[in-house]
Motif scaffolding. Structure first.
Motif, mmCIF file in Angstrom:
data_model
loop_
_atom_site.group_PDB
_atom_site.id
_atom_site.type_symbol
_atom_site.label_atom_id
_atom_site.label_comp_id
_atom_site.label_asym_id
_atom_site.label_seq_id
_atom_site.Cartn_x
_atom_site.Cartn_y
_atom_site.Cartn_z
ATOM 1 N N GLY A 34 0.515 -0.973 -0.089
ATOM 2 C CA GLY A 34 0.071 -0.082 0.165
ATOM 3 C C GLY A 34 0.823 1.043 0.478
ATOM 4 O O GLY A 34 2.199 1.607 0.164
ATOM 5 N N GLN A 69 -4.763 -1.374 -3.590
ATOM 6 C CA GLN A 69 -3.416 -1.408 -2.874
ATOM 7 C C GLN A 69 -3.920 -2.588 -1.689
ATOM 8 O O GLN A 69 -2.212 -3.204 -1.327
ATOM 9 N N ILE A 239 -1.895 -0.202 5.470
ATOM 10 C CA ILE A 239 -3.441 0.647 5.195
ATOM 11 C C ILE A 239 -3.768 1.131 5.811
ATOM 12 O O ILE A 239 -4.868 2.508 5.773
#
Length: 291
Positions: A34, A69, A239
């Protein structure tokens, strides 16, 4: 009682922050995939939308999928619950002091959601990637249907003329059982807002009462669910932390300046995209099985 809940929410916020930061620092060499900026922007947009009533889980899932991501769908439920916990707690702090709901109804439904999330998170962390993809796909479709019903005022019509700010007797028991299951489903990726709002409407409460109930329920259950997700390493640290950092200003800005924003067309667009993303996840789960 609102003041007591306020301090409990602040305590949960501190607990969640310590738990997340400690885990990130302990595993700072393994934060996962990410991009900090992209994930932060996703958090800002999703929690901005959450504060004005659109919801954050389905929107986050959609944006993470589009931006590529997240590399492991098994960690998506953990990302959603851990990443949005503090922003949602911020929402709850704001709304619980503004709208007064019957204390017994509010507290019992919050506790039911928390207990449900504990059992749900223990179940979700054991699922395979294929199972998570399938559950998330159906969760998105269910969320989109509920959002569409709410947007077209079908659900609102069920509660038209309702004035109650609390539940008693059998209706309270139904509310507690319903929120228990909604709390469990939150850990799979089904947002609690729409089904909780539908439930309180159908039980005769005013639509206004849904806001502190659903926001405080999510605020209470997400830190509890996060314990299992963090313990089992079933989330992406980078993330989740980026979503948290981006989500907090999203909540504050939305609550201060844009609470009266007309978001009708935006919501319809989000519903269409959520339907599409849900179908994509279901198809992805079937491809994984065939592979």
């Amino acid at each position: 009682m609102a003041q007591i809940i306020f301090y409990i929410l602040i305590g949960l916020m501190i607990f969640q922050a310590i738990m997340l930061v400690r885990d990130v620092l302990t595993h700072r060499d393994d934060l996962g995939p990410g991009n900090w900026l992209i994930s932060g922007i996703i958090g800002f947009i999703a929690d901005f939308a959450d504060t004005i009533g659109i919801g954050s889980f389905a929107l986050t899932t959609m944006m993470l999928n589009i931006t590529k991501q997240n590399k492991d769908d098994r960690k998506l439920p953990g990302i959603l619950n851990v990443g949005h916990a503090i922003p949602v707690l911020t929402e709850a702090v704001i709304f619980v002091t503004v709208i007064r709901v019957d204390t017994l109804t509010l507290v019992s439904m919050i506790l039911a959601a928390i207990v449900g999330s504990w059992f749900g998170s223990k179940f979700v962390t054991k699922l395979s990637e294929t199972a998570v993809q399938k559950w998330i796909g159906w969760a998105l479709l269910i969320t989109a249907v509920l959002m569409l019903l709410r947007q077209t005022e079908v659900i609102a019509l069920l509660g038209k003329g309702n004035t109650a700010m609390g539940l008693t007797g059998g209706k309270l028991i139904i509310g507690i059982i319903g929120n228990f299951f909604f709390g469990a489903l939150m850990t799979v990726g089904v947002g609690l807002y729409a089904p909780c709002m539908a439930l309180v409407y159908m039980l005769g409460m005013t639509p206004l009462a849904a806001f502190p109930i659903m926001m405080c329920s999510c605020a209470g259950l997400q830190p509890v669910a996060s314990i299992n997700f963090i313990r089992e390493k079933a989330y992406s640290r980078k993330i989740a932390l980026a979503i948290t950092i981006g989500g907090i200003p999203g909540v504050i800005i939305a609550s201060q300046f844009l609470m009266n924003l007309d978001i009708s067309m935006v919501t319809y667009l989000v519903i269409v995209i959520i339907f599409y993303t849900g179908i994509q996840y279901i198809l992805k789960s079937r491809k994984t099985v065939l592979a």
